[in-house]
Design a protein around this motif. Structure first.
Motif, PDB file in Angstrom:
ATOM      1  N   ASN A  53       0.781  -1.298  -0.042  1.00 19.42           N
ATOM      2  CA  ASN A  53       0.173   0.103   0.160  1.00 19.42           C
ATOM      3  C   ASN A  53       0.679   1.295   0.096  1.00 19.42           C
ATOM      4  N   LEU A  54       0.387   2.496  -0.402  1.00 19.28           N
ATOM      5  CA  LEU A  54       1.135   3.550  -0.680  1.00 19.28           C
ATOM      6  C   LEU A  54       0.093   4.710  -0.542  1.00 19.28           C
ATOM      7  N   LEU A  55       0.443   5.812   0.403  1.00 18.01           N
ATOM      8  CA  LEU A  55      -0.061   7.172   0.331  1.00 18.01           C
ATOM      9  C   LEU A  55       0.946   8.105  -0.475  1.00 18.01           C
ATOM     10  N   VAL A  56       0.038   8.806  -1.481  1.00 21.51           N
ATOM     11  CA  VAL A  56       0.735   9.657  -2.288  1.00 21.51           C
ATOM     12  C   VAL A  56       0.230  11.041  -1.692  1.00 21.51           C
ATOM     13  N   TRP A  57       0.952  11.726  -1.097  1.00 20.75           N
ATOM     14  CA  TRP A  57       0.458  13.251  -0.605  1.00 20.75           C
ATOM     15  C   TRP A  57       0.885  14.409  -1.209  1.00 20.75           C
ATOM     16  N   PHE A 139     -10.262  -6.871  -8.531  1.00 23.92           N
ATOM     17  CA  PHE A 139      -8.815  -6.015  -9.046  1.00 23.92           C
ATOM     18  C   PHE A 139      -7.659  -6.121  -8.268  1.00 23.92           C
ATOM     19  N   ASP A 140      -6.627  -6.140  -9.041  1.00 22.14           N
ATOM     20  CA  ASP A 140      -5.317  -6.388  -8.451  1.00 22.14           C
ATOM     21  C   ASP A 140      -4.688  -5.051  -7.702  1.00 22.14           C
ATOM     22  N   THR A 141      -5.180  -4.017  -8.509  1.00 21.82           N
ATOM     23  CA  THR A 141      -4.763  -2.692  -7.824  1.00 21.82           C
ATOM     24  C   THR A 141      -5.889  -1.653  -7.889  1.00 21.82           C
ATOM     25  N   VAL A 142      -6.216  -1.176  -6.778  1.00 20.98           N
ATOM     26  CA  VAL A 142      -7.200   0.107  -6.466  1.00 20.98           C
ATOM     27  C   VAL A 142      -6.623   0.999  -6.066  1.00 20.98           C
ATOM     28  N   ILE A 143      -6.749   2.384  -6.931  1.00 25.99           N
ATOM     29  CA  ILE A 143      -6.262   3.576  -6.492  1.00 25.99           C
ATOM     30  C   ILE A 143      -7.327   4.445  -5.891  1.00 25.99           C
ATOM     31  N   THR A 172      -3.205  -0.969  -2.648  1.00 21.26           N
ATOM     32  CA  THR A 172      -4.064   0.061  -2.757  1.00 21.26           C
ATOM     33  C   THR A 172      -3.285   1.372  -2.557  1.00 21.26           C
ATOM     34  N   ILE A 173      -3.516   2.182  -3.253  1.00 20.21           N
ATOM     35  CA  ILE A 173      -2.823   3.612  -3.367  1.00 20.21           C
ATOM     36  C   ILE A 173      -3.895   4.689  -3.064  1.00 20.21           C
ATOM     37  N   TYR A 174      -3.363   5.405  -2.241  1.00 21.25           N
ATOM     38  CA  TYR A 174      -4.401   6.428  -1.652  1.00 21.25           C
ATOM     39  C   TYR A 174      -3.633   7.886  -2.058  1.00 21.25           C
TER      40      TYR A 174
END
Length: 375
Positions: A53-57, A139-143, A172-174
């Motif tokens: 998972n990753l947060l893109v701020w 889904f393999d990736t949810v953004i 999961t990418i936020y």
């Protein structure tokens, strides 16, 4: 798409996934990323490859969509499905043509209430978060775009729907410019990997809000008049045909005030979440057929109009939180051709949220200068 009741029958496909005839290079976008975008793009690719998972701020207008392209391509080339989920239909309608242009040989579908893509399989899906109730382990990736936005941020069932739509091993990418305290804490304590983009891709600073005291503006409107300070600010913009967004705290107040504004120009319009012509009105604003668009917070995020000035009427009202005001300010100066603009908070009393919003923007500008991302 049609509504789903508790008694509706739901079906799950257990067979093999559809076969894909993938091009060797599905990404057709030829643009260049800024150094800050490149750094974030590498982190997105890493998260997708490692199923983390990753947060893109990233500040408003940082080019969040573009930093996703290479990561999405990595997933598609592995035969994986990707979903970009967003709280609002307006954002789906804005993102869909951009993703279709970037991946012209990939089936990209857009899902929202009334979408014509219902029952259409897509390897790349742009969807409102509500539509994810219909998916299970798809889904393999949810953004999750604008992860702090209402209603997703306040609805545990929507958050669960996003989780349910993902495969057991998924990324999961936020994405957000204004993460809530919980996400900030997780990022600061390293419980959630994160990357920060403090500057826009065009290397110009974020426009900083200006406070303007306007007096008892509600009483003025009830007298069927427009506040003089607001008029003085608006009139030269209408004369020079500079597009303006004017944010109101309530639908009722905005609709009652609309005829007063239309006395200034007959093409002035208003828009809100319950407006059946919302899509058409936003498009007219993009085409510069509307000189001034009155709006609620429905347009605080996810829409881009070039060469825009923005004002908030009644910035002291409770609905205008730090997050909302930062997002509203983020509508200004997004285009590389028009990187400057004015954002004004017209108020009847300065609030803590207004002060926090201004400090938030100024702190990002300082960080961007320190890291060499803006001139």
């Amino acid at each position: 798409m049609d509504s789903v009741a508790s008694c509706s029958e739901l079906y799950i496909w257990k067979g093999p996934p559809p076969e894909h005839n993938l091009p060797e290079n599905p990404l057709a976008w030829q643009g260049e990323l800024s150094p800050a975008q490149q750094n974030a793009s590498k982190q997105v690719i890493k998260a997708i490859q490692k199923k983390e998972n990753l947060l893109v701020w990233a500040v408003c207008g940082a080019g969040k969509t573009e930093i996703l392209f290479q990561g999405i391509e990595v997933a598609l080339l592995k035969g994986e499905r990707v979903c970009i989920a967003t709280p609002r239909t307006d954002v789906v309608l804005e993102l869909l043509p951009r993703l279709q242009k970037a991946f012209p040989e990939i089936k990209v579908v857009g899902l929202y209430g009334g979408s014509e893509d219902r029952n259409t399989y897509g390897q790349l899906v742009i969807s409102t978060t509500h539509q994810l109730y219909r998916y299970k382990e798809a889904f393999d990736t949810v953004i999750v775009d604008e992860v702090d936005a209402f209603p997703y941020s306040a609805d545990a069932t929507l958050q669960q729907a996003v989780k349910k739509s993902q495969k057991p091993q998924a990324t999961t990418i936020y994405l957000t410019a204004t993460p809530n305290p919980r996400l900030q804490y997780q990022a600061q304590t390293k419980k959630l990997p994160s990357v920060k983009i403090p500057a826009r891709y065009h290397r110009h600073p974020l426009p900083v809000p200006v406070y303007r005291w306007i007096g008892n503006w509600k009483r003025t409107l009830k007298r069927k008049k427009l506040p003089q300070e607001l008029l003085k600010w608006l009139e030269p913009r209408l004369q020079s045909q500079k597009p303006v967004l004017l944010f109101f705290p309530h639908i009722e107040t905005m609709e009652e005030a609309l005829p007063l504004f239309q006395q200034l120009h007959p093409h002035i319009e208003s828009v809100h979440s319950e407006d059946p012509n919302r899509k058409e009105k936003v498009q007219k604003m993009r085409e510069r057929k509307t000189p001034l668009l009155l709006t609620t917070t429905i347009l605080e995020r996810g829409v881009t109009f070039p060469n825009l000035d923005v004002a908030v009427l009644g910035a002291e009202e409770r609905i205008f939180t730090e997050s909302a005001l930062v997002q509203i300010a983020g509508r200004v100066g997004r285009s590389a051709d028009f990187p400057k603009g004015e954002i004004v908070f017209f108020h009847f009393g300065k609030t803590t949220e207004m002060v926090k919003a201004k400090k938030h923007i100024e702190s990002m500008n300082r960080k961007a200068v320190k890291e060499g991302y803006i001139e």
